[in-house]
Structures are given as structure tokens and as C-alpha cells.
Enzyme design. Sequence first.
Site, PDB file in Angstrom:
ATOM      1  N   GLU A  33       2.330  -8.842 -24.946  1.00 53.64           N
ATOM      2  CA  GLU A  33       3.425  -8.988 -23.824  1.00 53.64           C
ATOM      3  C   GLU A  33       3.880 -10.342 -23.608  1.00 53.64           C
ATOM      4  O   GLU A  33       4.186 -10.959 -22.483  1.00 53.64           O
ATOM      5  CB  GLU A  33       2.605  -8.541 -22.460  1.00 53.64           C
ATOM      6  CG  GLU A  33       1.648  -8.939 -22.100  1.00 53.64           C
ATOM      7  CD  GLU A  33       1.037  -8.386 -20.898  1.00 53.64           C
ATOM      8  OE1 GLU A  33       1.665  -7.653 -20.191  1.00 53.64           O
ATOM      9  OE2 GLU A  33      -0.302  -8.487 -20.448  1.00 53.64           O
TER      10      GLU A  33
ATOM     11  N   ASN B 296       7.561  -5.038 -19.966  1.00 54.01           N
ATOM     12  CA  ASN B 296       7.642  -5.888 -18.618  1.00 54.01           C
ATOM     13  C   ASN B 296       7.332  -7.289 -18.723  1.00 54.01           C
ATOM     14  O   ASN B 296       8.245  -8.066 -18.453  1.00 54.01           O
ATOM     15  CB  ASN B 296       6.925  -5.233 -17.508  1.00 54.01           C
ATOM     16  CG  ASN B 296       6.566  -3.690 -17.488  1.00 54.01           C
ATOM     17  OD1 ASN B 296       7.688  -2.935 -17.965  1.00 54.01           O
ATOM     18  ND2 ASN B 296       5.805  -3.171 -16.625  1.00 54.01           N
ATOM     19  N   ASP B 297       6.147  -7.568 -19.037  1.00 53.20           N
ATOM     20  CA  ASP B 297       5.993  -9.047 -19.325  1.00 53.20           C
ATOM     21  C   ASP B 297       6.642  -9.758 -20.496  1.00 53.20           C
ATOM     22  O   ASP B 297       7.167 -10.710 -20.460  1.00 53.20           O
ATOM     23  CB  ASP B 297       4.569  -9.196 -19.171  1.00 53.20           C
ATOM     24  CG  ASP B 297       4.094  -9.549 -17.967  1.00 53.20           C
ATOM     25  OD1 ASP B 297       4.431 -10.115 -17.115  1.00 53.20           O
ATOM     26  OD2 ASP B 297       2.795  -8.965 -17.598  1.00 53.20           O
TER      27      ASP B 297
ATOM     28  N   ARG C  51      10.243 -11.502 -13.325  1.00 51.35           N
ATOM     29  CA  ARG C  51      10.173 -10.347 -12.969  1.00 51.35           C
ATOM     30  C   ARG C  51      10.361  -9.769 -11.665  1.00 51.35           C
ATOM     31  O   ARG C  51      10.529  -8.668 -11.145  1.00 51.35           O
ATOM     32  CB  ARG C  51       9.061  -9.161 -13.883  1.00 51.35           C
ATOM     33  CG  ARG C  51       7.986  -9.339 -13.507  1.00 51.35           C
ATOM     34  CD  ARG C  51       7.053  -9.054 -14.389  1.00 51.35           C
ATOM     35  NE  ARG C  51       6.364  -7.680 -13.977  1.00 51.35           N
ATOM     36  CZ  ARG C  51       5.349  -6.766 -14.525  1.00 51.35           C
ATOM     37  NH1 ARG C  51       4.919  -7.793 -15.577  1.00 51.35           N
ATOM     38  NH2 ARG C  51       5.198  -5.843 -14.271  1.00 51.35           N
TER      39      ARG C  51
ATOM     40  N   ARG D 284      -4.411   0.634 -15.272  1.00 53.76           N
ATOM     41  CA  ARG D 284      -4.288  -0.934 -14.712  1.00 53.76           C
ATOM     42  C   ARG D 284      -5.599  -0.931 -13.727  1.00 53.76           C
ATOM     43  O   ARG D 284      -5.689  -0.894 -12.650  1.00 53.76           O
ATOM     44  CB  ARG D 284      -3.059  -1.030 -13.869  1.00 53.76           C
ATOM     45  CG  ARG D 284      -1.827  -1.030 -14.611  1.00 53.76           C
ATOM     46  CD  ARG D 284      -0.771  -1.254 -13.676  1.00 53.76           C
ATOM     47  NE  ARG D 284       0.589  -1.401 -14.600  1.00 53.76           N
ATOM     48  CZ  ARG D 284       1.560  -0.985 -15.104  1.00 53.76           C
ATOM     49  NH1 ARG D 284       1.479   0.427 -14.803  1.00 53.76           N
ATOM     50  NH2 ARG D 284       2.581  -1.359 -15.603  1.00 53.76           N
TER      51      ARG D 284
ATOM     52  N   ARG E 174      -7.414  -1.304 -19.402  1.00 48.01           N
ATOM     53  CA  ARG E 174      -6.947  -2.529 -19.697  1.00 48.01           C
ATOM     54  C   ARG E 174      -7.962  -3.418 -18.576  1.00 48.01           C
ATOM     55  O   ARG E 174      -8.034  -3.098 -17.459  1.00 48.01           O
ATOM     56  CB  ARG E 174      -5.316  -2.938 -18.886  1.00 48.01           C
ATOM     57  CG  ARG E 174      -5.057  -4.287 -18.882  1.00 48.01           C
ATOM     58  CD  ARG E 174      -3.655  -4.463 -18.873  1.00 48.01           C
ATOM     59  NE  ARG E 174      -3.297  -4.604 -17.435  1.00 48.01           N
ATOM     60  CZ  ARG E 174      -2.078  -4.277 -17.093  1.00 48.01           C
ATOM     61  NH1 ARG E 174      -1.176  -4.638 -17.815  1.00 48.01           N
ATOM     62  NH2 ARG E 174      -1.653  -4.262 -15.685  1.00 48.01           N
TER      63      ARG E 174
ATOM     64  N   HIS F 135       0.882  -1.031  -0.022  1.00 47.72           N
ATOM     65  CA  HIS F 135      -0.053   0.028   0.006  1.00 47.72           C
ATOM     66  C   HIS F 135       0.822   1.213  -0.265  1.00 47.72           C
ATOM     67  O   HIS F 135       0.500   2.186  -0.607  1.00 47.72           O
ATOM     68  CB  HIS F 135      -0.824   0.158   1.326  1.00 47.72           C
ATOM     69  CG  HIS F 135      -2.093  -0.683   1.172  1.00 47.72           C
ATOM     70  ND1 HIS F 135      -2.177  -1.935   1.787  1.00 47.72           N
ATOM     71  CD2 HIS F 135      -3.115  -0.799   0.298  1.00 47.72           C
ATOM     72  CE1 HIS F 135      -3.385  -2.567   1.534  1.00 47.72           C
ATOM     73  NE2 HIS F 135      -3.999  -1.869   0.595  1.00 47.72           N
TER      74      HIS F 135
HETATM   75  C1  PEP Z   1       3.699  -4.787 -18.896  1.00 44.81           C
HETATM   76  O1  PEP Z   1       3.830  -6.057 -18.853  1.00 44.81           O
HETATM   77  O2  PEP Z   1       4.701  -4.352 -19.537  1.00 44.81           O
HETATM   78  C2  PEP Z   1       2.607  -3.968 -18.412  1.00 44.81           C
HETATM   79  C3  PEP Z   1       2.532  -2.839 -18.803  1.00 44.81           C
HETATM   80  O3  PEP Z   1       1.820  -4.790 -17.543  1.00 44.81           O
HETATM   81  P1  PEP Z   1       1.971  -4.911 -16.357  1.00 44.81           P
HETATM   82  O4  PEP Z   1       3.351  -4.175 -15.804  1.00 44.81           O
HETATM   83  O5  PEP Z   1       0.982  -4.381 -15.477  1.00 44.81           O
HETATM   84  O6  PEP Z   1       2.263  -6.447 -16.170  1.00 44.81           O
HETATM   85 MG    MG Z   2       1.846  -7.052 -18.107  1.00 44.98          MG
END
Ligand code: PEP
Ligand code: MG
Length: 543
Positions: A430, A453-454, A464, A296, A331, A188
Site C-alpha cells: 500500500e 486506498n493507501d 484520502r 481490520r 491485519r 460510530h
Molecule cells: C487500503 O489502504 O487499501 C486498505 C485496505 O487499508 P485501509 O483502508 O484500512 O487503510
Molecule cells: Mg491502508
Amino acid sequence: MVKYHGKGVYGAIAIGSISIFRRKNIQVKKIKTDNTSTELERLEKAKGKATEQLRKIYEKALKEVGEANAQIFEIHMMMIEDDDYNEAITKMITEQNVNAEYAVSVTAGNFADMFSSMDDSYMQARAADVHDISNRIIACMNGCETEAVPSAEKVIICADDLAPSETVSLDKDKVLAFATSCGSSGSHTVILAGNMNIPAIIGLGEEFLTQIKDGTTAIADGFTGTFIVDPDEATLSEYKQKQQEEEEKKKLLQELKGRENITLDGKKIDIFANIGSAGSIDTVLGSDAGGIGLFRSEFMYLENTDYPAEEEQFRIYKHVLESIPGKVIIRTLDIGADKQADYFHLEHEENPALGLRAIRLCLSRPEIFRVQLRALYRASVYGRLGIMFPMITSISELEEILALCSEVKNELKESDIEYSENIELGIMIETPAAAIISDRLAPMVDFFSVGTNDLTQYTLACDRQNPRVERFCDTHHEAILRLIEMSAENAHKNGIWIGICGELAADTSLTETFLRMGIDELSVSPSLVLKVRDTVRKINLNG
Ligand code: PEP
Ligand code: MG
């Protein structure tokens, strides 16, 4: 001078005095009394006062960090009225002839023990909440206010961890930074600190709090996660210089407000903002982003204690769409893996990142997905909505999603409920699978947005969440760049746009590469919009 290393969760440098956050430890004594009716009255009055305080905190939180984050205080208000809790306190006062403080304190301990011993981690977390509300009631009985920021000067708040009520109660104008010994990126404190634009460093280690003192000068470097206590003259002036440079950079960037995101040779792109809650709308508006490229939505679910109802979701989406003049890409629920909400009762998985997360969960539990889709379609008439689906790996998943969208539209039509026909439907790229079959996916949607990121995690087989593999997790790896390029080519061949909404979108060392690939939109944290604009404006694609 001592240096601690943690994780910087908001990039900025703060220099100031340490203020250790202490919870008021009220000594509760057991006092025998015959006048139990007075104790019951004192209890009722204190409960009223505590509820009043919580209502104020809730309203403050609502303004500063949004509805989803503020809800915890509503839960606290409900807990104060909980029948079992109140019965136990009253019984103790009347049957054991004790003072109200003592009855509240013992009951809090009993309830907290009971919650802690439960298997369900959601219920375990309630132990802290029951202590939180009980301390507040006891403080009210003793005329003590809790959790005030100690001094008039701005300070760096250091704590073991901060409860949400504590974080929001702090006067934002008196806090230079947060530094905590524990905490995880999803805590949080981190979510709230990010939304409040306050630099924060977490995970500074157990020793941290025991070794620092109130009033000592410290430097919190939110860029690197370094926390320096009692810096020597050279370090202090080095950081003052860095801080000044950062300030100057920020000021210079402000001059770019209202300017176009255009390269020297005239190519324009969109720069949008990523947000986690409606509470960040003002930040987005202040950032001069052209819209929201990634909302998100799962944060709304994570902050709730039960599935957010269609009406509640509808209100939030409507509010965002009405507030943002540009495009808003929401999303759909991306829960699972590191994002867990207990009421989903997700089963333990050996490899949760490869498990039932995001769209897989939504397609496995269409009743949850349908509620979100209905809320989104209903809200669509209030702005320029894009709906984006996470973790796509196959054509059949997308067919299933599109069929569900059609069903939702038909249901709404039959009930004479309005929705827009101009919603853009898109998918996140992703997973390597999505990038590789992007030629087949592109004709089915209106846009792609690359979740780097994914995409990095799945392409390089690097968890990650695991700091031990961080050095193998090269976000600039050729494989990732090739997958993005391939997706961009396939998007354009099919006449759709493609953006990037993962962290890499803000990596200005790659901006030119992305523009050369034909990326149409970059969606970044609101505080980085102008920095990326600055980079774009210096690029010459003909050069
Ligand atoms: C990602 O995976 O790059 C992405 C934007 O989604 P999140 O980081 O919420 O998984
Ligand atoms: Mg992602």
C-alpha cells in the site's frame, strides 16, 4: 422537493417516511424535600433499572455488531457505578434536601462541563456519555422509556447525529435508513450502520434537520449520498424503478451462491470479504465469500478505552477462526492518521498519514505489538490464519517483524502453548516503495495484498481524507495499475499469491484488468461478493 447532499456510507436506496429522532427531553424540576431517604431509594432503584436496560442493549449490540462495538455500553454501566458521580449526587440530595432527578441532572451538567474542559479528546467525549447515562436514570425515575422507534411502519431515521446506544437501541427491522446532519466516515453511526447493513447518509449539513418534517416522504440514495425530501412524482417513480432494479439485481445475484469464481475460459480466483469486527461473521457467511481477506483489527482497539488484553484478543480471533471455514487474514493494528484512539496518546503530527501509523507504531511500541502477535499465534490452531502487516516500506521493517514473530513463537513454545506452524504471513502493498521493491519482499513472505486506498493516496500524493483533492485522486491512474502489475509479477516469480483488499477490488470495471495481471484474490465488502463473482464469470481471458 428538496435535495440534500451528504456522504453515502452504505450502498442501497430507501424510500419511506421521515422520522426525526428526538431525545426525550424530560423537564427536571427542583423540589425541596425532607424525605431524603426516599429520594436515595428512588435513585438506587432507577440506577438498577438503567443498568438492566444497558445490559439488554449490550447483549443486543453484542449479537448485532460485535464485542468491540458493544463495549461502550459496558462503560456506561461502569459509569453508573462511578464513586465520584454517585457521591456527588448523594451529597446533593442529603445536604441540599432536593429530589433525586434534580441532583442527577445538576451532577451530570457539572461532570460534563468538567470533561468538556479537559485537553484530552477522549475525556471530552465522556461528556456525552455522562449525559446519556444521567438521562437514562432520570427517565427510569419517571417511568419513561427512552429512544423507542416511533411507529410500526419502517421509517428513515433522521438525526443530528446518533450516539452508539441510540443506534443499537433502534429496532433494526423498523429502520429503512439513517440520515444525519453531521458525522464522519469513522463515526460510530457509520461503523454500526455498516455492520447492521442499513443504508446511511451522513454529513447532510446543519440546515437539514431544521427543514424536514416527520412523516414526509423521502428518498435516501446510499450510492450517491443524495437525500431527497418530498420528491415529485417523476423523481419518485425514477427511484422506485432504480430500487426495483437493485432488488432484481440482488435476487439474480443470489442465484450465484455456491457457484465458483471462474472465468468463461476456466481461470479461478478467490473472492473474500473485508470486515471490521467479529460481529460481521454472519454477514460473511451469508455473503458466500470464500474467507476473510481483511479483518481490520484496529476497530477492536478503536472501540476500546484501553489496550485490549491478550486474552480478549485471543477470544475474538479464536471465535472468527472457528466460525469461518475458509482462510482468515487478520491485519495487525493499523492505527494512527485518521484512526486515533486516545489511550495511545499519540503526539500531534503535521502530516499524520505520513507519520507514526500502522506498522511504524507497532515497531516503535513492540510491547503493544507483541500482545497482538501472541493472541494471533495462540488463536491460529482454531482455523486457517493469515497474518498481514500494513504500511510496509522496507526490507528492514519486515526483518524486524519476522524476528518478533520468531520471538513470540519461541516464548509460546517455552510455555508449552500451542500455535500452528501453518500460518501464512503476508504484507500489504500500500506504499509505492513496497510495490517497487516487491521483488525483494516477495521471498520473505507467503502473500501480498494490495491496499489500493493507501496506495492511491501515497502514489498520487492525495490525502484520502481531504474532499477538496478528490478530483485529483484518480484510482484508475496508470501509475497505480503499473504498481499493482509489478507486484503481481514479482509475487508470482517468487511463488506467492497476491490479492487486493482496498476498495478497488470491488470496482468491477477493473476486474478483467486485475485478472489479466494475475491477481489471485479479491477481498471486498460482504455485500459485494456476489457482484464481483458475477463479473468474473462473464470474463473471457482468451477473448
Ligand atoms: C487500503 O489502504 O487499501 C486498505 C485496505 O487499508 P485501509 O483502508 O484500512 O487503510
Ligand atoms: Mg491502508
